[in-house]
Design a protein around this motif. Structure first.
Motif, PDB file in Angstrom:
ATOM      1  N   VAL A   1     -11.102  -6.546   6.889  1.00 55.83           N
ATOM      2  CA  VAL A   1     -11.298  -7.267   5.632  1.00 55.83           C
ATOM      3  C   VAL A   1     -10.277  -8.401   5.507  1.00 55.83           C
ATOM      4  N   ALA A   2      -9.009  -8.102   5.803  1.00 53.13           N
ATOM      5  CA  ALA A   2      -7.960  -9.116   5.659  1.00 53.13           C
ATOM      6  C   ALA A   2      -8.242 -10.314   6.567  1.00 53.13           C
TER       7      ALA A   2
ATOM      8  N   HIS B   1      -2.467  -2.196   2.658  1.00 56.08           N
ATOM      9  CA  HIS B   1      -2.462  -3.261   1.657  1.00 56.08           C
ATOM     10  C   HIS B   1      -2.910  -4.586   2.270  1.00 56.08           C
ATOM     11  N   ILE B   2      -3.612  -5.385   1.462  1.00 54.30           N
ATOM     12  CA  ILE B   2      -3.946  -6.751   1.857  1.00 54.30           C
ATOM     13  C   ILE B   2      -2.998  -7.679   1.118  1.00 54.30           C
TER      14      ILE B   2
ATOM     15  N   TRP C   1       0.138 -11.934  -3.613  1.00 48.23           N
ATOM     16  CA  TRP C   1      -0.852 -11.127  -4.329  1.00 48.23           C
ATOM     17  C   TRP C   1      -1.172  -9.947  -3.426  1.00 48.23           C
ATOM     18  N   ILE C   2      -1.022  -8.725  -3.962  1.00 47.75           N
ATOM     19  CA  ILE C   2      -1.205  -7.515  -3.177  1.00 47.75           C
ATOM     20  C   ILE C   2      -2.454  -6.787  -3.643  1.00 47.75           C
TER      21      ILE C   2
ATOM     22  N   GLY D   1      -8.527   1.526  -6.542  1.00 50.76           N
ATOM     23  CA  GLY D   1      -7.851   0.359  -5.987  1.00 50.76           C
ATOM     24  C   GLY D   1      -6.798  -0.184  -6.947  1.00 50.76           C
ATOM     25  N   ARG D   2      -5.898  -1.008  -6.434  1.00 44.13           N
ATOM     26  CA  ARG D   2      -4.819  -1.567  -7.261  1.00 44.13           C
ATOM     27  C   ARG D   2      -4.542  -3.012  -6.879  1.00 44.13           C
ATOM     28  N   LEU D   3      -4.201  -3.810  -7.896  1.00 43.60           N
ATOM     29  CA  LEU D   3      -3.837  -5.210  -7.696  1.00 43.60           C
ATOM     30  C   LEU D   3      -2.439  -5.432  -8.258  1.00 43.60           C
ATOM     31  N   ALA D   4      -1.664  -6.259  -7.606  1.00 42.22           N
ATOM     32  CA  ALA D   4      -0.305  -6.501  -8.101  1.00 42.22           C
ATOM     33  C   ALA D   4       0.221  -7.847  -7.601  1.00 42.22           C
TER      34      ALA D   4
END
Length: 278
Positions: free
Chosen positions: A10-11, A60-61, A76-77, A120-123
DNA sequence: AATGAAACCTGACAGC
DNA sequence: TGCTGTCAGGTTTCAT
Protein backbone atom coordinates in the motif's frame (compact mmCIF):
# COMPACT_ATOMS: atom_id res chain seq x y z
CA UNK A 1 -6.06 -6.67 7.40
CA UNK A 2 -2.60 -5.61 6.91
CA UNK A 3 0.73 -6.96 7.98
CA UNK A 4 4.17 -5.96 6.77
CA UNK A 5 3.81 -7.11 3.11
CA UNK A 6 0.37 -5.55 2.71
CA UNK A 7 1.42 -2.27 4.34
CA UNK A 8 4.57 -2.21 2.19
CA UNK A 9 2.46 -2.73 -0.95
CA UNK A 10 0.00 0.00 0.00
CA UNK A 11 2.76 2.46 0.96
CA UNK A 12 4.63 1.91 -2.31
CA UNK A 13 1.46 2.23 -4.37
CA UNK A 14 0.36 5.38 -2.59
CA UNK A 15 3.84 6.86 -2.95
CA UNK A 16 3.78 6.38 -6.71
CA UNK A 17 0.38 8.01 -6.98
CA UNK A 18 0.73 11.01 -4.65
CA UNK A 19 4.36 11.97 -4.08
CA UNK A 20 5.19 15.60 -4.90
CA UNK A 21 1.51 16.48 -4.75
CA UNK A 22 0.13 19.29 -2.62
CA UNK A 23 -2.74 18.72 -0.18
CA UNK A 24 -5.33 21.38 -1.03
CA UNK A 25 -7.94 20.58 1.57
CA UNK A 26 -8.80 17.99 4.18
CA UNK A 27 -12.06 16.43 5.34
CA UNK A 28 -12.15 14.36 8.52
CA UNK A 29 -15.32 12.60 9.65
CA UNK A 30 -16.81 10.03 12.04
CA UNK A 31 -17.60 10.27 15.74
CA UNK A 32 -15.57 7.72 17.71
CA UNK A 33 -12.46 9.20 16.26
CA UNK A 34 -9.75 7.17 14.62
CA UNK A 35 -7.57 10.20 15.24
CA UNK A 36 -4.76 10.24 17.75
CA UNK A 37 -4.23 13.89 16.90
CA UNK A 38 -7.28 16.19 17.25
CA UNK A 39 -9.06 16.49 13.88
CA UNK A 40 -8.86 20.28 13.80
CA UNK A 41 -5.11 20.21 14.43
CA UNK A 42 -4.57 17.41 11.92
CA UNK A 43 -6.41 19.26 9.17
CA UNK A 44 -4.52 22.44 9.99
CA UNK A 45 -1.14 20.70 9.78
CA UNK A 46 -1.91 18.76 6.58
CA UNK A 47 -3.45 21.56 4.52
CA UNK A 48 -1.07 23.19 2.07
CA UNK A 49 1.78 20.72 2.58
CA UNK A 50 3.47 18.82 -0.23
CA UNK A 51 3.78 15.04 0.15
CA UNK A 52 7.51 14.35 -0.23
CA UNK A 53 7.59 10.60 0.29
CA UNK A 54 5.40 7.69 1.47
CA UNK A 55 6.90 4.58 3.04
CA UNK A 56 6.40 1.84 5.62
CA UNK A 57 7.72 1.67 9.19
CA UNK A 58 6.52 -1.52 10.90
CA UNK A 59 2.79 -1.66 10.17
CA UNK A 60 2.61 2.14 9.93
CA UNK A 61 2.47 4.17 6.72
CA UNK A 62 4.53 7.34 7.01
CA UNK A 63 3.98 10.45 4.89
CA UNK A 64 6.92 12.89 4.90
CA UNK A 65 5.45 16.37 4.46
CA UNK A 66 7.14 19.54 3.29
CA UNK A 67 8.52 21.90 5.92
CA UNK A 68 7.99 25.65 6.20
CA UNK A 69 10.99 27.95 6.37
CA UNK A 70 13.96 25.99 7.68
CA UNK A 71 11.88 23.67 9.85
CA UNK A 72 11.76 19.99 9.00
CA UNK A 73 8.29 19.03 7.89
CA UNK A 74 5.94 17.00 10.09
CA UNK A 75 4.84 13.46 9.25
CA UNK A 76 1.37 12.01 8.78
CA UNK A 77 1.13 8.52 10.28
CA UNK A 78 -1.51 6.03 9.14
CA UNK A 79 -2.18 2.65 10.75
CA UNK A 80 -4.69 0.52 8.85
CA UNK A 81 -5.80 -1.60 11.82
CA UNK A 82 -7.64 -4.71 10.64
CA UNK A 83 -9.80 -3.37 7.82
CA UNK A 84 -8.31 0.00 6.88
CA UNK A 85 -7.68 0.99 3.27
CA UNK A 86 -5.90 3.93 1.67
CA UNK A 87 -7.27 4.57 -1.79
CA UNK A 88 -6.30 7.09 -4.43
CA UNK A 89 -9.37 7.92 -6.50
CA UNK A 90 -10.61 10.53 -8.95
CA UNK A 91 -13.00 12.87 -7.14
CA UNK A 92 -15.75 11.64 -9.48
CA UNK A 93 -15.57 8.13 -7.96
CA UNK A 94 -18.29 7.66 -5.29
CA UNK A 95 -17.01 7.84 -1.72
CA UNK A 96 -17.28 4.38 -0.09
CA UNK A 97 -19.09 3.76 3.20
CA UNK A 98 -16.91 4.09 6.33
CA UNK A 99 -14.69 6.77 4.80
CA UNK A 100 -13.12 8.69 7.70
CA UNK A 101 -10.66 10.99 5.94
CA UNK A 102 -10.32 12.59 2.51
CA UNK A 103 -7.28 14.57 1.37
CA UNK A 104 -8.00 16.55 -1.78
CA UNK A 105 -4.87 16.86 -3.88
CA UNK A 106 -3.97 19.64 -6.28
CA UNK A 107 -4.11 17.17 -9.19
CA UNK A 108 -7.83 16.66 -8.59
CA UNK A 109 -7.51 13.13 -7.20
CA UNK A 110 -8.32 12.25 -3.62
CA UNK A 111 -6.51 10.19 -1.01
CA UNK A 112 -9.19 8.40 1.03
CA UNK A 113 -8.94 6.51 4.31
CA UNK A 114 -11.69 3.89 4.59
CA UNK A 115 -12.07 1.61 7.62
CA UNK A 116 -15.31 -0.26 8.47
CA UNK A 117 -14.09 -1.73 11.72
CA UNK A 118 -12.41 1.47 12.89
CA UNK A 119 -9.35 -0.14 14.41
CA UNK A 120 -7.14 2.05 12.24
CA UNK A 121 -5.47 5.22 13.55
CA UNK A 122 -4.29 8.52 12.10
CA UNK A 123 -1.81 10.87 13.73
CA UNK A 124 0.61 13.76 13.15
CA UNK A 125 4.21 13.18 14.16
CA UNK A 126 6.33 16.28 14.72
CA UNK A 127 10.07 15.92 14.55
CA UNK A 128 12.08 16.90 17.58
CA UNK A 129 13.49 20.38 17.06
CA UNK A 130 17.22 20.08 17.52
CA UNK A 131 18.01 16.40 17.54
CA UNK A 132 21.12 15.77 15.50
CA UNK A 133 20.28 12.38 14.14
CA UNK A 134 17.13 10.84 12.73
CA UNK A 135 14.15 12.20 14.62
CA UNK A 136 11.39 11.02 12.31
CA UNK A 137 8.78 8.47 13.28
CA UNK A 138 10.43 5.34 14.65
CA UNK A 139 8.74 1.98 14.88
CA UNK A 140 8.24 0.23 18.17
CA UNK A 141 10.58 -2.70 17.47
CA UNK A 142 13.19 -4.10 15.11
CA UNK A 143 12.66 -4.40 11.36
CA UNK A 144 12.16 -8.08 10.43
CA UNK A 145 13.41 -7.74 6.84
CA UNK A 146 16.86 -6.50 7.81
CA UNK A 147 17.51 -7.73 11.35
CA UNK A 148 20.64 -9.88 11.68
CA UNK A 149 20.43 -13.42 12.97
CA UNK A 150 22.37 -12.44 16.10
CA UNK A 151 20.00 -9.63 16.99
CA UNK A 152 17.03 -11.83 16.14
CA UNK A 153 18.23 -14.54 18.53
CA UNK A 154 18.80 -12.00 21.28
CA UNK A 155 15.19 -10.77 21.09
CA UNK A 156 13.79 -14.03 22.45
CA UNK A 157 16.31 -14.75 25.19
CA UNK A 158 14.62 -15.53 28.50
CA UNK A 159 11.08 -15.06 27.17
CA UNK A 160 8.58 -17.38 28.78
CA UNK A 161 5.76 -16.65 26.38
CA UNK A 162 5.07 -18.75 23.29
CA UNK A 163 7.13 -18.09 20.17
CA UNK A 164 3.85 -17.25 18.39
CA UNK A 165 3.00 -14.52 20.91
CA UNK A 166 6.59 -13.25 20.81
CA UNK A 167 6.48 -12.94 17.00
CA UNK A 168 3.29 -10.88 17.30
CA UNK A 169 4.84 -8.58 19.93
CA UNK A 170 5.47 -5.34 18.04
CA UNK A 171 8.00 -4.16 20.62
CA UNK A 172 10.30 -7.00 19.57
CA UNK A 173 9.77 -7.19 15.82
CA UNK A 174 7.38 -4.73 14.18
CA UNK A 175 5.34 -5.69 11.12
CA UNK A 176 4.77 -9.39 11.76
CA UNK A 177 1.10 -10.32 12.18
CA UNK A 178 -1.00 -13.45 12.43
CA UNK A 179 -0.63 -14.76 8.87
CA UNK A 180 3.14 -14.45 8.63
CA UNK A 181 3.74 -15.66 12.19
CA UNK A 182 1.87 -18.90 11.42
CA UNK A 183 3.38 -19.34 7.96
CA UNK A 184 6.97 -18.73 9.06
CA UNK A 185 6.64 -21.12 12.02
CA UNK A 186 5.36 -23.79 9.64
CA UNK A 187 8.23 -23.25 7.23
CA UNK A 188 10.70 -23.40 10.13
CA UNK A 189 9.09 -26.58 11.50
CA UNK A 190 8.50 -25.03 14.93
CA UNK A 191 5.32 -25.51 16.93
CA UNK A 192 3.73 -22.12 17.81
CA UNK A 193 3.27 -23.14 21.45
CA UNK A 194 7.01 -23.57 22.06
CA UNK A 195 8.39 -21.27 24.75
CA UNK A 196 10.34 -18.53 22.96
CA UNK A 197 13.30 -18.55 25.35
CA UNK A 198 13.76 -22.30 25.03
CA UNK A 199 14.40 -22.39 21.28
CA UNK A 200 17.98 -23.21 20.36
CA UNK A 201 20.25 -21.33 17.99
CA UNK A 202 19.56 -23.67 15.10
CA UNK A 203 15.77 -23.37 15.44
CA UNK A 204 15.95 -19.58 15.68
CA UNK A 205 18.20 -19.60 12.61
CA UNK A 206 15.55 -21.50 10.66
CA UNK A 207 12.85 -19.12 11.89
CA UNK A 208 14.88 -16.03 10.99
CA UNK A 209 15.40 -17.37 7.48
CA UNK A 210 11.78 -18.52 7.05
CA UNK A 211 10.40 -15.17 8.17
CA UNK A 212 12.55 -13.16 5.77
CA UNK A 213 11.95 -15.49 2.81
CA UNK A 214 8.19 -15.49 3.34
CA UNK A 215 7.90 -11.73 3.88
CA UNK A 216 9.91 -11.02 0.72
CA UNK A 217 7.92 -13.53 -1.31
CA UNK A 218 4.65 -12.02 -0.04
CA UNK A 219 5.80 -8.50 -0.93
CA UNK A 220 6.66 -9.71 -4.43
CA UNK A 221 3.11 -11.06 -4.77
CA UNK A 222 1.46 -7.88 -3.49
CA UNK A 223 0.54 -9.30 -0.06
CA UNK A 224 -2.29 -11.58 1.04
CA UNK A 225 -5.95 -10.83 0.29
CA UNK A 226 -7.91 -12.90 2.80
CA UNK A 227 -11.19 -11.04 2.50
CA UNK A 228 -11.16 -7.43 1.47
CA UNK A 229 -7.54 -6.29 1.37
CA UNK A 230 -6.64 -4.22 -1.69
CA UNK A 231 -3.73 -1.96 -2.55
CA UNK A 232 -3.86 1.73 -3.46
CA UNK A 233 -5.28 0.90 -6.87
CA UNK A 234 -7.93 -1.42 -5.45
CA UNK A 235 -6.03 -4.53 -6.62
CA UNK A 236 -5.87 -7.71 -4.54
CA UNK A 237 -2.64 -9.51 -3.60
CA UNK A 238 -1.79 -13.12 -4.39
CA UNK A 239 0.10 -14.50 -1.41
CA UNK A 240 -3.07 -16.07 0.07
CA UNK A 241 -2.61 -18.73 -2.64
CA UNK A 242 0.70 -19.62 -0.99
CA UNK A 243 -0.64 -20.06 2.55
CA UNK A 244 0.31 -23.45 3.98
CA UNK A 245 -1.49 -23.35 7.33
CA UNK A 246 -3.21 -20.00 7.86
CA UNK A 247 -7.03 -20.49 7.96
CA UNK A 248 -6.57 -24.14 6.92
CA UNK A 249 -7.67 -25.77 10.20
CA UNK A 250 -8.93 -29.34 9.56
CA UNK A 251 -7.53 -29.47 6.03
CA UNK A 252 -4.64 -31.80 5.19
CA UNK A 253 -1.06 -30.57 5.55
CA UNK A 254 0.34 -29.95 2.08
CA UNK A 255 3.55 -31.71 3.08
CA UNK A 256 2.42 -34.78 5.06
CA UNK A 257 -1.38 -34.92 4.86
CA UNK A 258 -1.98 -34.64 8.63
CA UNK A 259 -4.98 -32.40 9.42
CA UNK A 260 -3.92 -28.86 10.26
CA UNK A 261 -4.78 -27.98 13.85
CA UNK A 262 -6.30 -24.71 15.00
CA UNK A 263 -5.90 -23.39 18.54
CA UNK A 264 -5.87 -19.99 20.21
CA UNK A 265 -2.56 -18.46 21.30
CA UNK A 266 -2.02 -14.91 22.42
CA UNK A 267 -5.72 -14.39 21.77
CA UNK A 268 -5.31 -15.16 18.07
CA UNK A 269 -6.32 -18.07 15.90
CA UNK A 270 -3.20 -20.19 15.45
CA UNK A 271 -2.70 -22.84 12.76
CA UNK A 272 -0.02 -25.54 12.57
CA UNK A 273 0.74 -29.06 11.44
CA UNK A 274 1.10 -31.32 14.51
CA UNK A 275 3.37 -33.65 12.54
CA UNK A 276 5.69 -31.21 10.74
CA UNK A 277 6.06 -28.71 13.59
CA UNK A 278 7.86 -29.91 16.73
C1' DA B 1 8.68 -6.36 33.67
C1' DA B 2 5.99 -9.73 31.49
C1' DT B 3 2.00 -12.25 30.37
C1' DG B 4 -2.74 -13.15 29.14
C1' DA B 5 -7.54 -12.02 28.70
C1' DA B 6 -10.88 -8.70 27.48
C1' DA B 7 -12.31 -4.75 24.97
C1' DC B 8 -12.70 -2.02 20.98
C1' DC B 9 -15.94 -2.34 16.08
C1' DT B 10 -18.38 -4.04 11.76
C1' DG B 11 -19.18 -7.54 8.36
C1' DA B 12 -19.20 -12.16 6.32
C1' DC B 13 -20.50 -16.70 6.64
C1' DA B 14 -22.37 -21.20 8.45
C1' DG B 15 -26.02 -23.48 10.56
C1' DC B 16 -30.57 -23.84 12.09
C1' DT C 1 -35.87 -15.11 5.14
C1' DG C 2 -33.85 -14.22 9.35
C1' DC C 3 -31.77 -15.10 13.66
C1' DT C 4 -27.51 -16.68 16.34
C1' DG C 5 -22.93 -17.79 16.92
C1' DT C 6 -18.20 -17.64 15.22
C1' DC C 7 -14.49 -15.67 13.09
C1' DA C 8 -11.57 -11.98 10.90
C1' DG C 9 -5.04 -8.91 8.61
C1' DG C 10 -4.54 -5.27 15.17
C1' DT C 11 -3.60 -2.72 19.35
C1' DT C 12 -4.64 -0.97 23.99
C1' DT C 13 -5.95 -1.54 28.59
C1' DC C 14 -6.46 -3.85 32.75
C1' DA C 15 -5.62 -7.51 36.10
C1' DT C 16 -2.42 -10.93 37.64
Amino acid sequence: MPELPEVETVANGVHQRVHSQVIESVWLGSKPEPFKTRPAEMAEVLTGRRIERVYRVGKHIVFDLSGQGNEDGPQWIVHLGMTGRLLVSADSVPVPAHTHAILKLASGSELRFVDPRRFGRLAIHRRANNAEHSNGFQGSGREPLTISIEEFTELFRGRKTSIKAALLNQKLLHGVGNIYADESLFRAGIRPTRMAGRLNREQLGRLHNALQVILKHAIALGGSSVSDYVDADGVRGFFQLEHRVYLRGGEPCLVCGTPIRRTVLGGRGTHYCPACQK
